[in-house]
Design an enzyme around this catalytic site. Structure first.
Site, PDB file in Angstrom:
ATOM      1  CG  HIS A 271      71.110 -23.840 100.801  1.00 42.87           C
ATOM      2  ND1 HIS A 271      72.012 -22.948 101.348  1.00 42.87           N
ATOM      3  CD2 HIS A 271      69.898 -23.545 101.333  1.00 42.87           C
ATOM      4  CE1 HIS A 271      71.359 -22.141 102.190  1.00 42.87           C
ATOM      5  NE2 HIS A 271      70.081 -22.481 102.200  1.00 42.87           N
TER       6      HIS A 271
ATOM      7  CG  HIS B  21      71.006 -22.592  94.500  1.00 44.76           C
ATOM      8  ND1 HIS B  21      70.693 -23.889  94.828  1.00 44.76           N
ATOM      9  CD2 HIS B  21      71.387 -21.989  95.666  1.00 44.76           C
ATOM     10  CE1 HIS B  21      70.866 -24.061  96.137  1.00 44.76           C
ATOM     11  NE2 HIS B  21      71.292 -22.927  96.667  1.00 44.76           N
TER      12      HIS B  21
ATOM     13  CG  ASP C 174      75.959 -24.199 100.002  1.00 45.21           C
ATOM     14  OD1 ASP C 174      76.528 -23.140  99.697  1.00 45.21           O
ATOM     15  OD2 ASP C 174      74.781 -24.257 100.456  1.00 45.21           O
TER      16      ASP C 174
ATOM     17  CG  ASP D  32      75.483 -22.469 103.383  1.00 45.36           C
ATOM     18  OD1 ASP D  32      76.244 -23.427 103.139  1.00 45.36           O
ATOM     19  OD2 ASP D  32      74.582 -22.096 102.578  1.00 45.36           O
TER      20      ASP D  32
HETATM   21  O1  ZLS Z   1      73.150 -22.320  98.509  1.00 39.92           O
HETATM   22  O2  ZLS Z   1      63.782 -19.804 100.684  1.00 39.92           O
HETATM   23  C1  ZLS Z   1      63.973 -19.144  99.682  1.00 39.92           C
HETATM   24  C2  ZLS Z   1      62.819 -18.695  98.797  1.00 39.92           C
HETATM   25  C3  ZLS Z   1      61.851 -17.798  99.247  1.00 39.92           C
HETATM   26  C4  ZLS Z   1      61.921 -17.269 100.645  1.00 39.92           C
HETATM   27  C5  ZLS Z   1      62.674 -15.929 100.701  1.00 39.92           C
HETATM   28  N1  ZLS Z   1      62.028 -14.933  99.799  1.00 39.92           N
HETATM   29  C6  ZLS Z   1      62.787 -13.676  99.865  1.00 39.92           C
HETATM   30  C7  ZLS Z   1      62.006 -15.438  98.416  1.00 39.92           C
HETATM   31  C8  ZLS Z   1      61.251 -16.784  98.326  1.00 39.92           C
HETATM   32  C9  ZLS Z   1      61.490 -19.173  99.017  1.00 39.92           C
HETATM   33  N2  ZLS Z   1      65.185 -18.762  99.285  1.00 39.92           N
HETATM   34  C10 ZLS Z   1      66.368 -19.098 100.036  1.00 39.92           C
HETATM   35  C11 ZLS Z   1      67.568 -19.044  99.116  1.00 39.92           C
HETATM   36  C12 ZLS Z   1      68.797 -19.592  99.756  1.00 39.92           C
HETATM   37  C13 ZLS Z   1      69.948 -19.526  98.787  1.00 39.92           C
HETATM   38  C14 ZLS Z   1      71.194 -20.216  99.309  1.00 39.92           C
HETATM   39  C15 ZLS Z   1      72.352 -20.030  98.354  1.00 39.92           C
HETATM   40  C16 ZLS Z   1      73.518 -20.968  98.603  1.00 39.92           C
HETATM   41  O3  ZLS Z   1      74.031 -20.815  99.897  1.00 39.92           O
HETATM   42  C17 ZLS Z   1      74.640 -20.763  97.558  1.00 39.92           C
HETATM   43  C18 ZLS Z   1      75.157 -19.383  97.458  1.00 39.92           C
HETATM   44  C19 ZLS Z   1      66.526 -18.183 101.154  1.00 39.92           C
HETATM   45  N3  ZLS Z   1      66.792 -18.559 102.406  1.00 39.92           N
HETATM   46  C20 ZLS Z   1      66.882 -17.418 103.132  1.00 39.92           C
HETATM   47  C21 ZLS Z   1      66.619 -16.379 102.275  1.00 39.92           C
HETATM   48  N4  ZLS Z   1      66.384 -16.876 101.081  1.00 39.92           N
HETATM   49  C22 ZLS Z   1      66.613 -14.987 102.617  1.00 39.92           C
HETATM   50  C23 ZLS Z   1      66.707 -14.545 103.939  1.00 39.92           C
HETATM   51  C24 ZLS Z   1      66.683 -13.175 104.221  1.00 39.92           C
HETATM   52  C25 ZLS Z   1      66.553 -12.271 103.179  1.00 39.92           C
HETATM   53  C26 ZLS Z   1      66.522 -10.783 103.141  1.00 39.92           C
HETATM   54  C27 ZLS Z   1      67.218 -10.539 101.822  1.00 39.92           C
HETATM   55  C28 ZLS Z   1      66.381 -11.499 101.004  1.00 39.92           C
HETATM   56  C29 ZLS Z   1      65.015 -10.904 101.272  1.00 39.92           C
HETATM   57  C30 ZLS Z   1      65.084 -10.413 102.748  1.00 39.92           C
HETATM   58  C31 ZLS Z   1      66.468 -12.709 101.894  1.00 39.92           C
HETATM   59  C32 ZLS Z   1      66.484 -14.053 101.595  1.00 39.92           C
HETATM   60 ZN    ZN Z   2      73.922 -22.563 100.826  1.00 41.10          ZN
HETATM   61 CA    CA Z   3      75.210 -29.219  99.445  1.00 37.24          CA
END
Ligand code: ZLS
Ligand code: ZN
Ligand code: CA
Length: 393
Positions: free
Chosen positions: A193, A156, A191, A280
């Site tokens: 995502h 990403h 992945d 994942d």
């Molecule tokens: O592909 O959905 C989002 C963005 C947000 C929601 C979460 N907040 C914290 C920020 C804004 C819209 N982000 C995703 C990112 C997923 C990245 C996947 C990476 C990969 O696997 C490659 C390495 C997301 N989904 C879930 C979370 N973020 C998330 C869940 C739980 C937590 C804890 C730590 C941090 C904040 C609280 C967090 C993120």
């Molecule tokens: Zn992922």
């Molecule tokens: Ca993918």
């Protein structure tokens, strides 16, 4: 080995930096880099290190990051520490403009940002990027057929912006390195995502074909990667997306993966292949909802290995860490051609207590129960038809 149609052994090299076990995204964060150390512990305990060359390599230099990232962003990564972030207001604003921080922690220690300011951030980035670059160089040199970096796969990250737990895009850097030696590179992303950062970096290129399989529904990050997203200009039909519904199982997945990847190999004829093996997409993941078994996930590695093109295997997501380590260890065995020899029983080793809930078994030959009715899997038929049409356009 029955896994390679030509019966040829693969010369495999492998990157691992033990420093990864100290990288911490913060308490409560889903991304746990220790899963890479756990993977290495399993790989070592199964004796698989004897079947691979260990890449002893330096970290990337900040200059090497400039092959994709912009100078201002690389400078920021070099200056950003938790202490400087707290004391320097200008730095704090700059970091936030680039998607990093704020380090907002709740009483229970939970962290509220996808891309926190972590201790040793630049070192971590230079390590995993250096690993993917060294792996790519090993393939360019021609002495290795498969190169592995389970700490890479951060799909990403953007040119000047952290995104989705990713700060530096080691995949884009590795592909650019491969293009110095190979004419055409196929990028496949399993992945859960969408591989948006890699797709965007090569959207207008016809030298790189990007192909992402991902969960696609409203509210699932990052929300891009529809079937109609096919690349721009000269790169039109060189970006391909296979959106999946949550619950997709091994059978449904491979009714898409094999025909689509097979066709991509046939029409694009890549000289090298990069596979992002985000774990994942496994059943039981804490963030995503796909239902692959370890065997079904590893079948993607086995299938691509069978084409005999130089192959770069990278990590990525994966948030149920015992599953992730089991999967990447088994995929390492697939890479070296030992998947039939590896015992399901996990050997005693320093991390073995993590595998209690899975009965201390790798579960690499356990079939996932089909979670979808054949009717639901049939929905995927329309996606397959469209994707294959894009590939014949
Ligand atoms: O592909 O959905 C989002 C963005 C947000 C929601 C979460 N907040 C914290 C920020 C804004 C819209 N982000 C995703 C990112 C997923 C990245 C996947 C990476 C990969 O696997 C490659 C390495 C997301 N989904 C879930 C979370 N973020 C998330 C869940 C739980 C937590 C804890 C730590 C941090 C904040 C609280 C967090 C993120
Ligand atoms: Zn992922
Ligand atoms: Ca993918």
């Amino acid at each position: 080995s029955p896994s390679c149609p030509d019966g040829r052994k693969r010369r495999v090299c492998y990157y691992y930096d033990p420093g990864i076990s100290n990288v911490d995204y913060g308490k409560g964060h889903s991304m746990v880099p220790r899963r890479v150390a756990m993977t290495h512990g399993l790989v070592a305990s199964y004796g698989l290190l004897n079947d691979m060359t260990r890449l002893r390599t330096r970290p990337a230099s900040p200059e090497e990051l400039l092959a994709f990232h912009d100078q201002k962003y690389v400078d920021l990564l070099g200056r950003l520490t938790p202490a400087a972030y707290i004391s320097d207001g200008d730095l704090r604003r700059t970091a936030e403009e680039h998607g990093i921080g704020p380090v907002r922690r709740w009483d229970d220690g939970a962290c509220t940002n996808d891309n926190p300011v972590i201790d040793g951030l630049m070192e971590y980035c230079l390590s995993y990027a250096g690993g993917s670059l060294a792996a790519a160089r090993a393939l360019c040199g021609g002495d290795h057929d498969v190169a592995i970096n389970w700490s890479g796969g951060m799909h990403h990250a953007c040119r000047g912006h952290a995104n989705g737990f990713c700060y530096v895009n080691d995949i884009v850097l590795a592909i650019k390195q491969l293009l110095g030696r190979f004419r055409r590179v196929l990028y496949v992303d399993i992945d859960a995502h969408h591989g948006d950062g890699v797709e965007k970096a090569f959207a207008d290129s016809n030298q790189v074909m990007t192909l992402s399989f991902h969960q696609y529904q409203t509210d699932f990050f990052p929300g891009t990667g529809s079937i109609d997203d096919v690349g721009d200009g000269a790169g039109r039909y060189h970006a391909l997306n296979v959106p999946l519904k949550k619950g997709m199982d091994d059978q449904g997945y491979h009714e898409l993966f094999k025909p689509i990847v097979g066709k991509a190999m046939q029409v694009f004829q890549p000289d090298a292949v990069v596979l992002q093996c985000g774990a994942d997409s496994l059943s039981g993941d804490r963030l995503a909802g796909l239902e692959l078994s370890v065997g079904g996930h590893a079948e993607c590695v086995r299938y691509l290995r069978g084409f005999n093109a130089p192959l770069l295997l990278l990590g990525g997501g994966g948030y149920t860490i015992n599953h992730v380590a089991s999967c990447w260890c088994y995929e390492t065995a697939v890479a070296v051609g030992k998947e039939d020899e590896i015992a399901d029983e996990i050997p005693h080793h320093p991390y073995d207590h993590y595998y209690r809930s899975q009965g201390y078994k790798l579960q690499c030959r356990t079939e996932a129960p089909g979670s979808l009715s054949s009717g639901e899997n049939k929905d995927a038929a329309a996606i397959r038809v469209k994707a294959l049409e894009h590939l014949s356009a």
